[in-house]
Design a protein around this motif. Structure first.
Motif, PDB file in Angstrom:
ATOM      1  N   ASP A 309       0.896  -1.263  -0.025  1.00 18.99           N
ATOM      2  CA  ASP A 309       0.054  -0.020   0.025  1.00 18.99           C
ATOM      3  C   ASP A 309       0.881   1.180  -0.024  1.00 18.99           C
ATOM      4  OD1 ASP A 309      -2.865   1.175   0.437  1.00 18.99           O
ATOM      5  OD2 ASP A 309      -1.592   2.301   2.014  1.00 18.99           O
ATOM      6  N   ASP A 310       0.791   2.261  -1.079  1.00 13.81           N
ATOM      7  CA  ASP A 310       1.709   3.125  -1.000  1.00 13.81           C
ATOM      8  C   ASP A 310       1.314   4.306  -0.213  1.00 13.81           C
ATOM      9  OD1 ASP A 310       3.286   2.220  -3.199  1.00 13.81           O
ATOM     10  OD2 ASP A 310       2.474   3.165  -4.864  1.00 13.81           O
ATOM     11  N   ALA A 311       0.294   4.561   0.096  1.00 13.11           N
ATOM     12  CA  ALA A 311      -0.410   5.596   1.244  1.00 13.11           C
ATOM     13  C   ALA A 311       0.438   5.248   2.507  1.00 13.11           C
ATOM     14  CB  ALA A 311      -1.803   5.536   1.271  1.00 13.11           C
ATOM     15  N   THR A 312       0.313   4.113   2.877  1.00 10.55           N
ATOM     16  CA  THR A 312       1.013   3.602   4.249  1.00 10.55           C
ATOM     17  C   THR A 312       2.381   3.562   4.045  1.00 10.55           C
ATOM     18  OG1 THR A 312      -0.968   2.006   4.625  1.00 10.55           O
ATOM     19  CG2 THR A 312       1.018   1.705   5.890  1.00 10.55           C
ATOM     20  N   ARG A 313       3.010   3.257   2.893  1.00 14.68           N
ATOM     21  CA  ARG A 313       4.275   3.216   2.707  1.00 14.68           C
ATOM     22  C   ARG A 313       5.040   4.718   2.874  1.00 14.68           C
ATOM     23  NH1 ARG A 313       7.467   5.366  -1.155  1.00 14.68           N
ATOM     24  NH2 ARG A 313       5.681   5.166  -2.585  1.00 14.68           N
ATOM     25  N   ILE A 314       4.281   5.600   2.404  1.00 16.07           N
ATOM     26  CA  ILE A 314       4.721   7.176   2.505  1.00 16.07           C
ATOM     27  C   ILE A 314       4.392   7.491   3.984  1.00 16.07           C
ATOM     28  CG2 ILE A 314       4.101   9.580   2.033  1.00 16.07           C
ATOM     29  CD1 ILE A 314       3.492   8.296  -0.999  1.00 16.07           C
TER      30      ILE A 314
END
Length: 713
Positions: A309-314
């Motif tokens: 999940d990109d949003a969580t990664r950021i």
């Protein structure tokens, strides 16, 4: 019980005495070991490094945002530090649509540089030893009167000093309270982001390569200090101008050779080089393994989500890196302490001290007893504090608990309330209640299984089953105002903190019934009753005896030149460019190159991907003046400088005081140097200035920044 392996210890002790830098060294810049520095190859003088009468290298070195180090590399206040030191600022300017972490950022002029509210840099203007003033009238005092008198003397001293509005005085204890030093500090508050490579360069190798050599990470970012038109510190304003420094560092692109002299100038955070053998044994066998176990669970849980999940990664990028950093460091520390026979080495040294001064035996006997008495409480403290630090939901509950107790004690004034609201707003910005419910559940299960019954709340056995725990905590999280998933005063705490806190009485009543709040309070009250008083009391006695032991070491060992443990104050450490042989049949060169980046390249991998432009530059061999004698661009190098956390971003300088590298890490086999420096294994890792300039010039097309610098060819 300490294993007194005298044969091994004797062999190592004899071996180590024949090696320069056998104890490392983090020297106060007003008390440099100048003779050894010159013997090792330094061409400049101690006065060139630190001088209050005229510009010196110390005027180009700053503490960055209270934690890392940075250095000025141009007459326009251009600041260089690590990518991981500026990571939080890069992240704060990033969104899913404009991901500066992934894409990098390069201002094309000063007008495009990005402000960072709250970020500061501190210059050290002067350092004075003030032991006599601070210890005046303390000869016959014992605790707690001793601490009160010292605190009062510090305030008297600080109030006696004339400072500007932008200056402050900090008085620091050294040698476990045997000496005191006063630091005059100037703080600049307008710090703007100038440039950062994409994390595929700045964080290349990520967690796999962290604390590891060979290393191929371009761990740097660039900021600029802004000042008022009088060149003095000022709050952020569009009218501020780039700061004109008293000194800035010339940047060298000369080739490096093994055994070249280097020194590192910065703000190392914390070391404990003078502990007794019993303390080192407890760290190695009990405390570090407990910390590692907690963070191992937290990291695996976060990683599962961040990979998909990109949003969580950021959102979690900076926090994950922070948690992983010391997790891996402690693993290396344990292995390094074992490999370097640290405990046995300490036992031998203590024996040599006792032979010269029999009074030391009594001190050591008392320390041994105190550490053994403290052991069960210290272990519980390690588990408890790490669980609270890594379970964000419990950390939030702690913030609310402090709020409730402050309100009930009448301490929650307008200023404190504003600070509490700001802290919560900042916390919720990068917090996922759903994700952390899993982390919290797993950590509570670990705590329930690893903690002996005497330290557990009644009925806490119900949290031992991890799978069941996840369901229990998820349900509690859904029904909690702390997590922001239910409302209080008609609002969610995670979305409208002003409204949620608008009715104080209702908020407190609701909090006390909150399921997460109740779990936290139960944990806290049990810990405060069964472990904390005993741990703290014994630690106070240990600290008092450690002060005595430190004084005895300094009085007895006349052949050793002592330096104080690191405590986030300005220090100089020095050594030579050098490779290492950390294991049987394993030998490391001191230098890595861009070819190694390409060897590690894994397309699309979150740790080892490489930007297309960097691949093209390498394929075309478009290296400009940044290649070395091999025809490749050097990326990183190692040396024997004694560094620790806080030295991140520190300048690595050559014999003439030119910048040759940017310190960012240590070799995994030598991370025990915080406790036991071993010249065979202890290596600091630096980004080569050639690679930094190559990325700025060739990759980022930001030659305007190169033009600001003084390049030494």
């Amino acid at each position: 019980m300490i294993k007194r392996n005298i044969l091994i210890a004797s062999a190592f002790f004899s071996f180590s005495l024949g090696i320069a830098q056998q104890y490392g060294g983090m020297w106060i810049p007003t008390e440099l070991n100048e003779k050894e520095m010159k013997d090792l190859g330094m061409k400049i003088s101690a006065k060139d490094i630190f001088n209050v009468q005229k510009p010196s290298i110390k005027d180009a070195v700053v503490q960055f945002n209270g934690g890392c180090t940075a250095e000025i590399i141009s007459p326009k206040g251009l600041l260089l530090t690590n990518h991981h030191c500026g990571y939080g600022q890069i992240q704060s300017h990033s969104t899913v649509e404009n991901d500066l972490l992934s894409n990098g950022f390069w201002a094309k002029s000063t007008e495009g540089e990005l402000p960072n509210p709250g970020v500061t840099v501190d210059f050290i203007v002067d350092i004075k030893e003030v032991t006599q003033q601070i210890l005046e009238g303390t000869d016959k005092l014992t605790e707690p009167e001793l601490s009160k008198k010292i605190a009062n003397n510090i305030e008297v001293y600080k109030n006696s000093q004339k400072t500007e509005s932008y200056q402050s005085i900090s008085v620091k204890s050294m040698y476990y309270g045997n000496k005191y030093y006063a630091y005059t500090i100037e703080t600049y508050k307008d710090i703007r982001l100038v440039g950062a490579p994409p994390q595929s360069i700045g964080k290349f190798g990520s967690d796999t390569d962290n604390w590891v050599w060979p290393r191929h990470t371009g761990d740097f970012s660039m900021f600029r200090i802004y000042a008022g038109k009088d060149n003095k510190p000022a709050e952020y304003s569009k009218d501020n101008v780039p700061y004109v420094p008293k000194h800035y560092l010339p940047v060298s692109i000369k080739d490096k050779n093994e055994n070249d002299f280097t020194f590192v100038f910065g703000f190392p955070g914390r070391t404990t080089e003078y502990l007794p053998a019993i303390a080192v044994e407890k760290i190695m066998k009990e405390i570090d393994p407990a910390r590692i176990a907690v963070r191992d669970v937290a990291l695996k849980t976060l990683d599962e989500k961040m990979r998909t999940d990109d949003a969580t990664r950021i959102k979690y990028a900076s926090k994950y890196a922070s948690v992983a950093n010391y997790w891996k460091k402690w693993i290396g520390e344990v292995e390094g302490l074992k490999k370097s026979n640290a405990v046995e080495k300490k036992v031998m040294y203590e024996g040599s001290l006792v032979a010269k001064n029999h009074e030391i035996k009594s001190t050591l006997d008392q320390l041994n007893k105190l550490y053994n008495d403290q052991a069960p409480y210290a272990l519980n403290n390690a588990y408890y504090t790490e669980v609270l630090r890594n379970a964000e939901t419990l950390m939030l509950a702690n913030l609310y608990y402090n709020y409730v107790t402050s309100v009930e004690a009448g301490r929650m004034d307008e200023k404190a309330t504003a600070a509490f609201k700001n802290r919560l707003t900042s916390f919720y910005k990068d917090y996922s209640a759903e994700l952390d419910a899993k982390v919290t559940a797993k950590l509570l299960a670990l705590y329930a299984n690893k903690t002996v019954p005497q330290f557990l709340p009644v009925g806490f056995d119900k949290y031992k089953n991890e799978a069941q725990n996840i369901q229990t905590i998820e349900e509690a999280s859904k029904n909690s105002i702390i997590t922001g998933r239910t409302e209080v005063n008609g609002a969610s705490t995670s979305k409208d903190i002003e409204k949620a806190l608008s009715n104080q009485d209702k908020l407190i009543k609701t909090l006390k019934k909150d399921p997460i709040y109740q779990i936290y309070v139960t944990l806290r009250e049990t810990y405060m009753k069964t472990a904390d008083p005993q741990f703290t009391s014994l630690q106070g006695k240990i600290d008092e005896l450690q002060k005595t032991f430190m004084a005895q070491q300094m009085e007895t060992d006349k052949d050793r030149k002592f330096f104080p443990d690191a405590n986030s104050t300005l220090r100089v450490t020095y050594g030579k460019v050098k490779g290492s042989s950390p294991r049987d049949a394993v030998s490391y060169n001191y230098q890595t190159h861009l070819a190694g980046v390409m060897e590690k390249y894994v397309p699309g991998d979150y740790e080892f991907d490489v930007p297309r432009k960097l691949i093209d530059l390498y394929s075309k061999k478009d290296f400009g003046v940044y290649k070395d004698k091999t025809g490749d661009v050097p990326v990183g190098f190692t040396a024997t400088n004694h560094t620790t956390g806080g030295n991140s971003g520190s300048p690595a300088l050559d014999a003439n005081g030119n910048l040759v590298g940017l310190n960012f890490d240590r070799q995994w086999e030598g991370t025990m140097s915080d406790i036991n420096y071993d010249p065979r294994f202890s290596r600091n890792i630096m980004v080569d200035t050639k690679y930094i300039l190559f990325i700025i010039d060739k990759f980022a097309d930001s030659k305007w920044l190169i033009d600001e610098m003084k390049i030494v060819k």
